[in-house]
Design an enzyme around this catalytic site. Sequence first.
Site, PDB file in Angstrom:
ATOM      1  N   TYR A  80       0.771  -1.351   0.013  1.00  0.00           N
ATOM      2  CA  TYR A  80      -0.028  -0.021   0.013  1.00  0.00           C
ATOM      3  C   TYR A  80       0.875   1.327  -0.086  1.00  0.00           C
ATOM      4  CZ  TYR A  80      -3.546   3.574   1.176  1.00  0.00           C
ATOM      5  OH  TYR A  80      -4.604   4.430   1.138  1.00  0.00           O
ATOM      6  N   SER A  97      -2.931  14.491   6.671  1.00  0.00           N
ATOM      7  CA  SER A  97      -4.161  13.796   6.073  1.00  0.00           C
ATOM      8  C   SER A  97      -5.545  13.909   6.601  1.00  0.00           C
ATOM      9  CB  SER A  97      -3.712  12.372   5.487  1.00  0.00           C
ATOM     10  OG  SER A  97      -4.834  11.890   4.892  1.00  0.00           O
ATOM     11  N   TYR A 157      -9.647  15.899   1.971  1.00  0.00           N
ATOM     12  CA  TYR A 157     -10.236  15.230   1.043  1.00  0.00           C
ATOM     13  C   TYR A 157     -11.905  15.665   1.174  1.00  0.00           C
ATOM     14  CZ  TYR A 157      -6.701  11.905  -0.288  1.00  0.00           C
ATOM     15  OH  TYR A 157      -5.425  11.364  -0.790  1.00  0.00           O
ATOM     16  N   THR A 188      -6.751  18.404  -1.787  1.00  0.00           N
ATOM     17  CA  THR A 188      -6.124  17.405  -2.699  1.00  0.00           C
ATOM     18  C   THR A 188      -7.413  17.185  -3.903  1.00  0.00           C
ATOM     19  OG1 THR A 188      -4.876  16.245  -1.120  1.00  0.00           O
ATOM     20  CG2 THR A 188      -5.228  15.185  -3.217  1.00  0.00           C
ATOM     21  N   LYS A 243      -3.856  20.940  -4.085  1.00  0.00           N
ATOM     22  CA  LYS A 243      -2.803  19.867  -4.581  1.00  0.00           C
ATOM     23  C   LYS A 243      -3.154  18.932  -5.518  1.00  0.00           C
ATOM     24  CE  LYS A 243      -0.345  16.097  -1.823  1.00  0.00           C
ATOM     25  NZ  LYS A 243      -0.630  14.824  -2.231  1.00  0.00           N
ATOM     26  N   HIS A 268       0.464  12.694  -6.989  1.00  0.00           N
ATOM     27  CA  HIS A 268       0.067  11.827  -5.760  1.00  0.00           C
ATOM     28  C   HIS A 268       1.196  10.730  -5.687  1.00  0.00           C
ATOM     29  CE1 HIS A 268      -3.585  11.362  -2.947  1.00  0.00           C
ATOM     30  NE2 HIS A 268      -2.931  10.350  -2.785  1.00  0.00           N
TER      31      HIS A 268
HETATM   32  C1  LIG Z   1       0.456   5.599   1.408  1.00  0.00           C
HETATM   33  C2  LIG Z   1       0.361   6.894   0.848  1.00  0.00           C
HETATM   34  C3  LIG Z   1      -0.909   7.530   1.370  1.00  0.00           C
HETATM   35  C4  LIG Z   1      -1.115   8.959   0.996  1.00  0.00           C
HETATM   36  N1  LIG Z   1      -2.067   9.414   1.241  1.00  0.00           N
HETATM   37  C5  LIG Z   1      -2.459  10.766   1.015  1.00  0.00           C
HETATM   38  C6  LIG Z   1      -3.417  11.248   1.454  1.00  0.00           C
HETATM   39  O1  LIG Z   1      -4.150  10.802   2.402  1.00  0.00           O
HETATM   40  N2  LIG Z   1      -3.618  12.776   1.070  1.00  0.00           N
HETATM   41  C7  LIG Z   1      -2.928  13.286   0.175  1.00  0.00           C
HETATM   42  O2  LIG Z   1      -3.435  14.499  -0.253  1.00  0.00           O
HETATM   43  N3  LIG Z   1      -1.969  12.735  -0.649  1.00  0.00           N
HETATM   44  C8  LIG Z   1      -1.700  11.370  -0.142  1.00  0.00           C
HETATM   45  N4  LIG Z   1      -0.574  10.799  -0.746  1.00  0.00           N
HETATM   46  C9  LIG Z   1       0.445  11.522  -1.509  1.00  0.00           C
HETATM   47  C10 LIG Z   1       1.457  12.163  -0.789  1.00  0.00           C
HETATM   48  O3  LIG Z   1       0.874  13.322  -0.291  1.00  0.00           O
HETATM   49  C11 LIG Z   1       2.374  12.781  -1.876  1.00  0.00           C
HETATM   50  O4  LIG Z   1       1.887  13.282  -2.881  1.00  0.00           O
HETATM   51  C12 LIG Z   1       3.252  11.534  -2.456  1.00  0.00           C
HETATM   52  O5  LIG Z   1       3.643  10.576  -1.408  1.00  0.00           O
HETATM   53  C13 LIG Z   1       4.713  12.072  -3.141  1.00  0.00           C
HETATM   54  O6  LIG Z   1       5.373  11.175  -3.690  1.00  0.00           O
HETATM   55  P1  LIG Z   1       6.489  10.352  -2.978  1.00  0.00           P
HETATM   56  O7  LIG Z   1       6.205  10.034  -1.814  1.00  0.00           O
HETATM   57  O8  LIG Z   1       6.831   9.554  -4.080  1.00  0.00           O
HETATM   58  O9  LIG Z   1       7.635  11.520  -3.028  1.00  0.00           O
HETATM   59  C14 LIG Z   1      -0.208   9.526  -0.183  1.00  0.00           C
HETATM   60  C15 LIG Z   1       0.912   8.857  -0.528  1.00  0.00           C
HETATM   61  C16 LIG Z   1       1.245   7.686  -0.150  1.00  0.00           C
HETATM   62  C17 LIG Z   1       2.420   7.070  -0.692  1.00  0.00           C
END
Ligand SMILES: Cc1cc2nc3c(=O)[nH]c(=O)nc-3n(C[C@H](O)[C@H](O)[C@H](O)COP(=O)(O)O)c2cc1C
Length: 375
Positions: A33, A115, A139, A165, A247, A271
């Site tokens: 995940y 988040s 969200y 987001t 975002k 993301h």
């Molecule tokens: C496991 C996971 C959960 C994430 N959950 C959210 C979230 O709840 N809200 C959000 O805006 N972005 C979420 N993201 C995206 C991150 O905010 C971010 O954009 C992303 O991790 C950047 O990429 P990188 O980790 O490869 O640098 C999530 C990313 C991952 C890996």
Amino acid sequence: MGIYATGRPRQPIAIEELERQAREVLPREAYDYLAGGAGSEDTMWANRAAFQRWRLVPRFLRNVAQRDLSVEVLGQRLSTPFLLAPIGVQSILHKEAELAVARAAASLGVGMVLSTLSSFPLEQVAEAMGNVPHWFQLYWPGHPELAASFLHRAERAGFGAIVVTLDTYFLSWRERDLQNAYLPFLQAQGLANYFTDPVFRAALAAPPEKDPVAAVTLFSRVYSNPGLTWADLAFLRQHTRLPILLKGILDPDDARRAVDAGVAGIIVSNHGGRQLDGAIAALDALPAVVEAVAGQTTVLFDSGIRRAADLLKAVALGARAVLLGRPYCYGLAVNGEAGVREFLQNFLADLDLTLGLAGRASFAEVNRDCLVPGP
Ligand SMILES: Cc1cc2nc3c(=O)[nH]c(=O)nc-3n(C[C@H](O)[C@H](O)[C@H](O)COP(=O)(O)O)c2cc1C
């Protein structure tokens, strides 16, 4: 030289090794995940490849004896040019989840974006952050009163900005998670903000503690609204005085619309390659977005930053600051609060050295002149 004399590190320095350790300690589905992306995961890899197409060109004899890592974002001085990206449901990585992350970040003065899908209520995480900058990621629920309630709670708890987001109105086709038949929210994880919300609770016949299945069903109904349009941003404006950032922007026209909508900032991001398979690498999208907004709003960046050199490249291409994503979660999985802290200390040390070795004493001096296209 001092950093070479501090003894053996407790966890791997190289982020690839840290990820490997996280893979060893986590259950298979939790690791997948965290580490996985959408579809072929092509965009996830494109994010990394994009950094290799730019090369830093160091300059010399410019007095870099003192370096300043701070930057100004939304009228506020951040002591580091990065914040922690919003990453949901951290309870699948470590039982202390976002609280461990907040404590580690706050102890080093590093800001955090929390988040909506956190494992602890936003009020508790805000408390752990104290006076260190913390923003709330929204969200945007399909239930307007719930959206308003989240905004009011975030403002009351002392969050400094709302990060909306845009790219996750559907969860994408994530092949690893589908194969593992795994989505933590369906097991009522990562829903603390919903389960403690008065509007959410009032919409249930029985409280989530009594009937979690009904609560999860309601969550999946109200989680998002794919019908939203630019005109709807006015709703958020009406319900919060906090600065709003969008975002997930990748297109220059969307960036201009964001400026027209009067938002305080945008975050160029795909993301982490988790949403639209085949999407443009975030770094490839950055220059055109920066040009389109022409300084009229703050541009931040995430997706693919693993080391200080990556951060420097993103700032050189016009980002004011960046968000760090998966890497701090690998630290959390391996070693909880101490693991996040050690990762951040290493990242900060790398950043200080890399800035100085590029021949720059502060991020105000980091611009296009620092870079050339690579081979
Ligand atoms: C496991 C996971 C959960 C994430 N959950 C959210 C979230 O709840 N809200 C959000 O805006 N972005 C979420 N993201 C995206 C991150 O905010 C971010 O954009 C992303 O991790 C950047 O990429 P990188 O980790 O490869 O640098 C999530 C990313 C991952 C890996």
